[in-house]
Design a protein around this motif. Structure first.
Motif, short mmCIF file in Angstrom:
data_model
loop_
_atom_site.label_atom_id
_atom_site.label_comp_id
_atom_site.label_asym_id
_atom_site.label_seq_id
_atom_site.Cartn_x
_atom_site.Cartn_y
_atom_site.Cartn_z
N CYS A 133 19.00 9.68 -4.74
CA CYS A 133 17.76 9.76 -3.91
C CYS A 133 17.94 10.88 -2.83
O CYS A 133 17.35 11.83 -2.69
CB CYS A 133 17.30 8.63 -3.26
N VAL A 134 19.43 10.70 -2.32
CA VAL A 134 20.00 11.84 -1.42
C VAL A 134 19.97 13.22 -2.16
O VAL A 134 19.57 14.14 -1.66
CB VAL A 134 21.29 11.33 -0.56
N GLU A 166 30.73 11.74 -4.37
CA GLU A 166 29.84 12.08 -5.47
C GLU A 166 28.84 13.37 -5.04
O GLU A 166 28.38 14.30 -5.69
CB GLU A 166 28.94 11.18 -6.23
N VAL A 167 28.15 13.17 -3.72
CA VAL A 167 27.30 13.92 -3.09
C VAL A 167 27.95 15.23 -2.81
O VAL A 167 27.22 16.38 -3.07
CB VAL A 167 26.39 13.35 -1.96
N GLU A 168 28.99 15.40 -2.26
CA GLU A 168 29.68 16.50 -2.04
C GLU A 168 30.17 17.43 -3.55
O GLU A 168 29.90 18.51 -3.62
CB GLU A 168 31.13 16.31 -1.42
N ARG A 169 30.34 16.62 -4.52
CA ARG A 169 30.84 17.14 -5.72
C ARG A 169 29.58 17.71 -6.29
O ARG A 169 29.40 18.90 -6.64
CB ARG A 169 31.38 16.17 -6.66
N TRP A 170 28.56 17.36 -6.22
CA TRP A 170 27.22 17.54 -6.70
C TRP A 170 26.57 18.88 -6.00
O TRP A 170 26.31 19.86 -6.50
CB TRP A 170 26.23 16.48 -6.96
N LYS A 226 25.50 24.18 2.67
CA LYS A 226 24.45 23.44 2.97
C LYS A 226 24.94 21.73 3.14
O LYS A 226 24.39 21.26 4.00
CB LYS A 226 23.37 23.56 2.15
N PHE A 227 25.78 21.42 2.27
CA PHE A 227 26.31 20.02 2.27
C PHE A 227 26.97 19.97 3.87
O PHE A 227 26.69 18.93 4.31
CB PHE A 227 27.19 19.84 1.16
N VAL A 228 27.70 20.77 4.38
CA VAL A 228 28.29 20.67 5.49
C VAL A 228 27.14 20.50 6.66
O VAL A 228 27.22 19.48 7.59
CB VAL A 228 29.21 21.68 5.92
#
Length: 179
Positions: free
Chosen positions: A121-122, A154-158, A167-169
């Motif tokens: 979802c995130v 996982e969210v960082e890898r993706w 944008k993850f940062v």
């Protein structure tokens, strides 16, 4: 059991999902409705975006949904009993450029609901932020991450795979600023 009129978004989604299951129509909930379920009262979505996992004919969907009071109107299924409406966006079920590998399940009084996991979802909300700059979706990702356990690795890898490491940062900074 509650009437459709009395159901919240999670209960209604589980009711619809379980009803469709009885006819061999397997769907998973995605989109803003999942945010509404995971982030409680922070966000309200009125549409239930179900991805049909087996590509059922529209005619069969119409027949089965009519049994529980939903009629097709344009591309949506609506009922006089609720303000929520149902949509079937085209599949496959994916977050960004990656297919969803595992679904979550929640049990409600009204049935069982298949939906994106909190982590997916995130990722789904971040995809709109990463690719279109949708800051409302960034906020929704923050709300879900605050309320539910997330697989951060996982969210960082993706995010790197989506070409959005910077944008993850920004997402992590946004999250830390709210805590």
């Amino acid at each position: 059991m509650k009437t459709v009129r009395e159901m919240n978004i999670g209960e209604l989604a589980a009711y619809v999902c379980s009803h469709l299951d009885r006819y061999g129509i397997y769907v998973a909930l995605g989109g803003g409705a999942v945010v509404s379920i995971y982030a409680s009262d922070n966000f309200v979505s009125m549409d239930l975006d179900f991805i049909d996992l087996l590509q059922t004919s529209r005619l069969k969907l119409k027949k089965v949904l009519k049994e529980i009071g939903f009629e097709e109107k344009n591309r949506y299924f609506v009922s006089e009993e609720t303000e929520f409406f149902i949509e079937f966006p085209s599949g496959p079920l994916a977050v960004g450029n990656e297919p969803v590998k595992k679904l979550a399940e929640l049990q409600f009084e009204t049935g069982k609901l298949r939906l994106l996991s909190p982590t997916d979802c995130v990722k789904d909300r971040l995809s709109a932020f990463y690719h279109w700059g949708d800051r409302q979706c960034l906020q929704q990702a923050v709300w879900v991450a605050e309320m539910k356990p997330i697989d951060w690795i996982e969210v960082e890898r993706w995010s790197r795979q989506e070409g959005a490491a910077e944008k993850f940062v920004e997402f992590r900074a946004e999250l830390q600023g709210l805590r």
